[in-house]
Design an enzyme around this catalytic site. Sequence first.
Site, PDB file in Angstrom:
ATOM      1  N   LYS A  12       0.839  -1.201   0.000  1.00 24.60           N
ATOM      2  CA  LYS A  12       0.000   0.000   0.000  1.00 24.60           C
ATOM      3  C   LYS A  12       0.874   1.252   0.000  1.00 24.60           C
ATOM      4  CE  LYS A  12      -3.851  -2.023   2.586  1.00 24.60           C
ATOM      5  NZ  LYS A  12      -4.592  -1.955   3.874  1.00 24.60           N
ATOM      6  N   ASP A  59       7.330  -8.636  16.154  1.00 24.87           N
ATOM      7  CA  ASP A  59       8.109  -8.169  15.013  1.00 24.87           C
ATOM      8  C   ASP A  59       9.244  -9.162  14.830  1.00 24.87           C
ATOM      9  OD1 ASP A  59       7.952  -5.949  13.111  1.00 24.87           O
ATOM     10  OD2 ASP A  59      10.036  -5.641  13.649  1.00 24.87           O
ATOM     11  N   HIS A 167      11.520 -19.505  15.931  1.00 30.61           N
ATOM     12  CA  HIS A 167      11.731 -18.277  16.689  1.00 30.61           C
ATOM     13  C   HIS A 167      10.432 -17.773  17.302  1.00 30.61           C
ATOM     14  CE1 HIS A 167      10.847 -17.986  12.493  1.00 30.61           C
ATOM     15  NE2 HIS A 167      10.425 -16.742  12.608  1.00 30.61           N
TER      16      HIS A 167
HETATM   17  P1  IMP Z   1       7.243  -8.905  10.286  1.00 34.30           P
HETATM   18  O1  IMP Z   1       7.604  -9.330  11.641  1.00 34.30           O
HETATM   19  O2  IMP Z   1       5.869  -9.331   9.908  1.00 34.30           O
HETATM   20  O3  IMP Z   1       7.486  -7.441  10.033  1.00 34.30           O
HETATM   21  O4  IMP Z   1       8.183  -9.695   9.269  1.00 34.30           O
HETATM   22  C1  IMP Z   1       9.353  -9.161   8.730  1.00 34.30           C
HETATM   23  C2  IMP Z   1       9.764  -9.933   7.509  1.00 34.30           C
HETATM   24  O5  IMP Z   1      10.224 -11.220   7.891  1.00 34.30           O
HETATM   25  C3  IMP Z   1       8.668 -10.176   6.474  1.00 34.30           C
HETATM   26  O6  IMP Z   1       9.269 -10.141   5.193  1.00 34.30           O
HETATM   27  C4  IMP Z   1       8.169 -11.559   6.766  1.00 34.30           C
HETATM   28  O7  IMP Z   1       7.675 -12.212   5.622  1.00 34.30           O
HETATM   29  C5  IMP Z   1       9.438 -12.228   7.273  1.00 34.30           C
HETATM   30  N1  IMP Z   1       9.111 -13.235   8.301  1.00 34.30           N
HETATM   31  C6  IMP Z   1       8.568 -12.997   9.523  1.00 34.30           C
HETATM   32  N2  IMP Z   1       8.414 -14.157  10.183  1.00 34.30           N
HETATM   33  C7  IMP Z   1       8.862 -15.133   9.348  1.00 34.30           C
HETATM   34  C8  IMP Z   1       8.939 -16.549   9.458  1.00 34.30           C
HETATM   35  O8  IMP Z   1       8.562 -17.173  10.451  1.00 34.30           O
HETATM   36  N3  IMP Z   1       9.455 -17.206   8.404  1.00 34.30           N
HETATM   37  C9  IMP Z   1       9.891 -16.578   7.273  1.00 34.30           C
HETATM   38  N4  IMP Z   1       9.827 -15.261   7.109  1.00 34.30           N
HETATM   39  C10 IMP Z   1       9.312 -14.535   8.143  1.00 34.30           C
END
Ligand code: IMP
Length: 183
Positions: A12, A59, A167
């Site tokens: 967006k 996050d 994680h």
């Molecule tokens: P956010 O925590 O949603 O901001 O994720 C940050 C970035 O890491 C994004 O590109 C998500 O797709 C990636 N990401 C978050 N958690 C995972 C996971 O468990 N596996 C793979 N990618 C992840």
Amino acid sequence: MKLVFATHNNHKVAEIKPLFPPSINIVSLTEIGKTLSENAILKASVIYKELKCNCFADDTGLEVDALNGEPGVYSARYAGEGKSAADNIEKLLYELKGNTNRTAKFKTVIAAIIDDEQFLFEGVVDGIIAETTMGDKGFGYDPVFVPVGFPKSFAQMTLGEKNNLSHRSIAVKKFLRFLEERV
Ligand code: IMP
């Protein structure tokens, strides 16, 4: 001026940015914090202030040793705003091309606000970045993240298998223990 667009959706942001003049710097909520903790706190506190309801937010970032911890807090927009997970992976594999040091870690920070108090819970899993994508389950960087001691990537695992070691599940389990002790 800096103007916050209250969304976490980088697609967006990429769409509406060109509609504003360069003098107005549109930033998304994911671009506000400089650390995973700051971002998680920000997300949770916005909800708490508005709804006055106990809540939590997470996050997550992928920290690659050979890239000095990048993409880290920039994981969602590593290949640029509005780019896909496949684009982020492509950039990551390009940056690591020919590099034999492929160690990395996934880190999740959960920020919880419970009865006006803020708590943080962290989960980390070590792994290596594969040379190519493997599997089609999961999301984000899952197809290239192989946790240490396992023969397959997160994207080759069932949700149950990933949840046994990821994680995010480590952080959630800490959060759950805290909640159980509190009641
Ligand atoms: P956010 O925590 O949603 O901001 O994720 C940050 C970035 O890491 C994004 O590109 C998500 O797709 C990636 N990401 C978050 N958690 C995972 C996971 O468990 N596996 C793979 N990618 C992840």
